[in-house]
Scaffold this motif. Structure first.
Motif, mmCIF file in Angstrom:
data_model
loop_
_atom_site.group_PDB
_atom_site.id
_atom_site.type_symbol
_atom_site.label_atom_id
_atom_site.label_comp_id
_atom_site.label_asym_id
_atom_site.label_seq_id
_atom_site.Cartn_x
_atom_site.Cartn_y
_atom_site.Cartn_z
ATOM 1 N N HIS A 79 -6.587 0.943 -65.859
ATOM 2 C CA HIS A 79 -5.270 1.278 -66.424
ATOM 3 C C HIS A 79 -5.007 0.507 -67.710
ATOM 4 O O HIS A 79 -5.741 -0.415 -68.092
ATOM 5 C CB HIS A 79 -4.163 1.048 -65.400
ATOM 6 C CG HIS A 79 -3.987 -0.387 -64.976
ATOM 7 N ND1 HIS A 79 -3.441 -1.342 -65.795
ATOM 8 C CD2 HIS A 79 -4.277 -1.019 -63.799
ATOM 9 C CE1 HIS A 79 -3.387 -2.495 -65.155
ATOM 10 N NE2 HIS A 79 -3.895 -2.336 -63.947
ATOM 11 N N GLY A 80 -3.923 0.872 -68.391
ATOM 12 C CA GLY A 80 -3.594 0.290 -69.679
ATOM 13 C C GLY A 80 -2.669 -0.908 -69.580
ATOM 14 O O GLY A 80 -2.329 -1.391 -68.494
ATOM 15 N N PHE A 81 -2.239 -1.396 -70.734
ATOM 16 C CA PHE A 81 -1.425 -2.606 -70.876
ATOM 17 C C PHE A 81 -0.134 -2.487 -70.068
ATOM 18 O O PHE A 81 0.688 -1.604 -70.304
ATOM 19 C CB PHE A 81 -1.098 -2.816 -72.353
ATOM 20 C CG PHE A 81 -0.374 -4.087 -72.654
ATOM 21 C CD1 PHE A 81 -1.067 -5.264 -72.851
ATOM 22 C CD2 PHE A 81 1.009 -4.104 -72.758
ATOM 23 C CE1 PHE A 81 -0.394 -6.449 -73.148
ATOM 24 C CE2 PHE A 81 1.694 -5.279 -73.046
ATOM 25 C CZ PHE A 81 0.987 -6.455 -73.242
ATOM 26 N N GLY A 82 0.040 -3.396 -69.114
ATOM 27 C CA GLY A 82 1.246 -3.405 -68.304
ATOM 28 C C GLY A 82 1.338 -2.277 -67.298
ATOM 29 O O GLY A 82 2.383 -2.084 -66.683
ATOM 30 N N GLY A 83 0.247 -1.525 -67.114
ATOM 31 C CA GLY A 83 0.267 -0.378 -66.212
ATOM 32 C C GLY A 83 -0.148 -0.733 -64.796
ATOM 33 O O GLY A 83 -0.219 -1.903 -64.400
ATOM 34 N N ASN A 84 -0.425 0.301 -64.017
ATOM 35 C CA ASN A 84 -0.900 0.084 -62.657
ATOM 36 C C ASN A 84 -1.824 1.223 -62.239
ATOM 37 O O ASN A 84 -2.156 2.105 -63.029
ATOM 38 C CB ASN A 84 0.272 -0.092 -61.679
ATOM 39 C CG ASN A 84 1.102 1.171 -61.486
ATOM 40 O OD1 ASN A 84 0.642 2.300 -61.708
ATOM 41 N ND2 ASN A 84 2.345 1.007 -61.066
ATOM 42 N N HIS A 85 -2.225 1.208 -60.986
ATOM 43 C CA HIS A 85 -3.241 2.138 -60.504
ATOM 44 C C HIS A 85 -2.761 3.592 -60.430
ATOM 45 O O HIS A 85 -3.543 4.479 -60.103
ATOM 46 C CB HIS A 85 -3.748 1.698 -59.129
ATOM 47 C CG HIS A 85 -2.671 1.549 -58.092
ATOM 48 N ND1 HIS A 85 -2.060 0.353 -57.822
ATOM 49 C CD2 HIS A 85 -2.081 2.452 -57.272
ATOM 50 C CE1 HIS A 85 -1.164 0.506 -56.865
ATOM 51 N NE2 HIS A 85 -1.152 1.780 -56.512
ATOM 52 N N HIS A 86 -1.487 3.844 -60.752
ATOM 53 C CA HIS A 86 -0.969 5.217 -60.755
ATOM 54 C C HIS A 86 -1.019 5.887 -62.129
ATOM 55 O O HIS A 86 -0.645 7.046 -62.251
ATOM 56 C CB HIS A 86 0.489 5.233 -60.270
ATOM 57 C CG HIS A 86 0.622 5.115 -58.785
ATOM 58 N ND1 HIS A 86 0.234 6.108 -57.918
ATOM 59 C CD2 HIS A 86 1.089 4.097 -58.017
ATOM 60 C CE1 HIS A 86 0.470 5.722 -56.677
ATOM 61 N NE2 HIS A 86 0.979 4.511 -56.711
ATOM 62 N N ASN A 87 -1.452 5.182 -63.152
ATOM 63 C CA ASN A 87 -1.310 5.693 -64.518
ATOM 64 C C ASN A 87 -2.004 7.026 -64.770
ATOM 65 O O ASN A 87 -1.619 7.757 -65.682
ATOM 66 C CB ASN A 87 -1.834 4.680 -65.526
ATOM 67 C CG ASN A 87 -0.886 3.536 -65.785
ATOM 68 O OD1 ASN A 87 -1.260 2.542 -66.377
ATOM 69 N ND2 ASN A 87 0.371 3.660 -65.340
ATOM 70 N N LEU A 88 -3.039 7.335 -64.014
ATOM 71 C CA LEU A 88 -3.779 8.576 -64.266
ATOM 72 C C LEU A 88 -3.555 9.614 -63.175
ATOM 73 O O LEU A 88 -4.295 10.594 -63.077
ATOM 74 C CB LEU A 88 -5.278 8.270 -64.407
ATOM 75 C CG LEU A 88 -6.100 9.237 -65.272
ATOM 76 C CD1 LEU A 88 -5.607 9.220 -66.705
ATOM 77 C CD2 LEU A 88 -7.574 8.886 -65.228
ATOM 78 N N ASP A 89 -2.517 9.444 -62.358
ATOM 79 C CA ASP A 89 -2.311 10.330 -61.210
ATOM 80 C C ASP A 89 -2.234 11.804 -61.592
ATOM 81 O O ASP A 89 -2.665 12.678 -60.824
ATOM 82 C CB ASP A 89 -1.028 9.947 -60.465
ATOM 83 C CG ASP A 89 -1.245 8.791 -59.497
ATOM 84 O OD1 ASP A 89 -2.370 8.263 -59.444
ATOM 85 O OD2 ASP A 89 -0.273 8.409 -58.816
ATOM 86 N N ALA A 90 -1.680 12.107 -62.766
ATOM 87 C CA ALA A 90 -1.530 13.510 -63.163
ATOM 88 C C ALA A 90 -2.873 14.210 -63.356
ATOM 89 O O ALA A 90 -2.936 15.440 -63.350
ATOM 90 C CB ALA A 90 -0.715 13.609 -64.450
ATOM 91 N N PHE A 91 -3.945 13.435 -63.492
ATOM 92 C CA PHE A 91 -5.267 14.007 -63.744
ATOM 93 C C PHE A 91 -6.218 13.875 -62.554
ATOM 94 O O PHE A 91 -7.383 14.242 -62.649
ATOM 95 C CB PHE A 91 -5.897 13.342 -64.973
ATOM 96 C CG PHE A 91 -5.210 13.704 -66.251
ATOM 97 C CD1 PHE A 91 -5.650 14.764 -67.024
ATOM 98 C CD2 PHE A 91 -4.092 13.001 -66.678
ATOM 99 C CE1 PHE A 91 -5.009 15.119 -68.190
ATOM 100 C CE2 PHE A 91 -3.436 13.341 -67.848
ATOM 101 C CZ PHE A 91 -3.896 14.408 -68.611
ATOM 102 N N ILE A 92 -5.714 13.356 -61.433
ATOM 103 C CA ILE A 92 -6.552 13.135 -60.252
ATOM 104 C C ILE A 92 -6.087 14.038 -59.123
ATOM 105 O O ILE A 92 -4.901 14.051 -58.776
ATOM 106 C CB ILE A 92 -6.481 11.663 -59.799
ATOM 107 C CG1 ILE A 92 -6.977 10.730 -60.906
ATOM 108 C CG2 ILE A 92 -7.311 11.453 -58.537
ATOM 109 C CD1 ILE A 92 -6.752 9.256 -60.602
ATOM 110 N N GLY A 93 -6.997 14.798 -58.547
ATOM 111 C CA GLY A 93 -6.668 15.669 -57.431
ATOM 112 C C GLY A 93 -7.536 16.904 -57.427
ATOM 113 O O GLY A 93 -8.315 17.137 -58.372
ATOM 114 N N PRO A 94 -7.455 17.707 -56.390
ATOM 115 C CA PRO A 94 -8.274 18.928 -56.320
ATOM 116 C C PRO A 94 -8.041 19.828 -57.527
ATOM 117 O O PRO A 94 -6.902 20.158 -57.862
ATOM 118 C CB PRO A 94 -7.789 19.592 -55.023
ATOM 119 C CG PRO A 94 -7.238 18.466 -54.202
ATOM 120 C CD PRO A 94 -6.626 17.523 -55.188
#
Length: 381
Positions: A79-94
């Protein structure tokens, strides 16, 4: 919680802003019922590059999808500066860019994680060491992630390492520090070289924290959250292009809706001490001073064996397009997917559905190349 959040946002703003806020609100509700569980790895003593150690490195993470028997379908997200493990959620999934029907996606919180509200990776505040926590740099952050991948999951070679913003710089560093550890890297809105805005605003962030009431030289007992909010606020105008702000946050009401959602996701959930350490990490080591390269950043880039796809917004204020073009030229076989979007640097928040679609197409094709049976990279695994 996730549904109610979406319902509150429905119809609140124009289509593009709604898409942004939905993504933010979803991330802020970590972890709703259909999310993978938040996990913690305890990885033993960790020694820092420039001295000092902690007795028990903790790395928090979530995973998406399933690791296959061959352990050759894993993607690590930084993840990026000050982010967390959810930052890419929009691109992860079936069916998404990182398709969980095909790939196993590991999303850790970085060493020194700055966000509050949940148990996370070892940091100055979470360890209780405060300002006695060892000073870390991006190679320490990479080594912590590498230990998670190899020790917890037993994965000798990742399919890909991806990262957003400064996480893109960490992805490049990972490929230099561990050239055989992945088939490909996918820096998104990031790379080795910040532009002038990033360098200047990093200094301003530090000075705001240093002079903030309640900071107490970093030895406070109660987090001066407003200090962290004010420090991060200097970055926000350049997250998007001026045209994006003019078009979609064009009234006081629209701004207030944006501010509440972004505050819950990013601005108002930071620990000031952890943020200070993270900000200073950029001055303690970067790709150019990787041991073994004598300060020659071009040689470090040329040493990368992984294939590279830089997913880059044309209008990025933090990582200007010429910097990315130079980096692509320096890494053998690297290429760029240029994304034209008013969302600018922050395209990964789903702030622009057309940009999301273009990114998805590029990433999906690149991962398919890496994972295809009989491909050069597959043969090297």
């Amino acid at each position: 919680m996730h549904r109610s959040c979406l319902e509150r946002l429905a119809g609140a703003v124009q289509a593009l802003v709604a898409a942004l806020l939905i993504g933010i609100c979803a991330a802020a509700t970590a972890h709703w019922p259909d999310q993978p569980p938040h996990q913690m790895a305890r990885l033993g003593e960790f020694k820092f590059e420039r001295g000092g150690s902690i007795p028990d490195l903790r790395i928090s993470y979530v995973t998406h999808g399933k690791l296959n028997a061959a352990k050759d379908n894993a993607v690590l997200f930084l993840h990026g500066f000050g982010g967390n493990h959810h930052n890419l959620d929009a691109f992860i999934g079936p069916g998404r860019a990182f398709d969980t029907d095909k790939y196993f996606v590991i999303c850790p919180d970085a060493l020194g994680a700055t966000q509050t509200g949940y148990a996370h990776s070892s940091s100055p505040t979470s360890t209780g060491l405060k300002m006695k926590f060892p000073k870390y740099n991006q190679r320490d952050m990479v080594e912590a992630q590498h230990r998670l991948v190899t020790k917890v999951f037993g994965i000798p070679r990742l399919l890909a390492v991806t990262g957003i913003s400064s996480g893109g710089a960490y992805a490049v560093q990972y490929a230099v520090s561990h050239p055989q550890a992945m088939a490909g890297i996918i820096p998104i809105s990031g790379g080795t070289f910040f532009g002038a805005y990033g360098r200047f605003e990093g200094q301003l962030t530090r000075s705001i924290l240093d002079t903030c009431a309640g900071w107490q030289h970093g030895n406070y007992r109660r987090n001066p959250a407003a200090c962290a909010t004010n420090a991060l606020s200097v970055l926000i105008p350049r997250f998007y292009t001026p045209e994006w702000w003019d078009k979609y946050v064009d009234t006081p009401e629209a701004y207030q809706r944006w501010r509440v959602a972004f505050g819950a996701y990013y601005l108002d959930v930071q620990d000031a001490r952890d943020l200070y350490y993270l900000n200073d990490s950029f001055d303690r080591g970067w790709l150019g001073d990787t041991p073994g390269f004598n300060g020659d950043v071009a040689a470090a880039q040329a040493s990368i064996k992984a294939r590279a796809l830089f997913v880059h917004p044309v209008q990025d204020a933090f990582f200007p397009q010429p910097n990315i073009a130079n980096e692509v030229a320096a890494i053998a076989g690297a290429r760029a997917a240029s994304i034209d979007s008013l969302a600018g640097h922050t395209i990964w928040y789903n702030a622009d559905p057309q940009a999301t679609a273009a990114m998805t197409t590029a990433i999906r094709a690149f991962l398919a190349e890496l994972h295809a049976p009989g491909s050069r990279v597959a043969a090297e695994r």
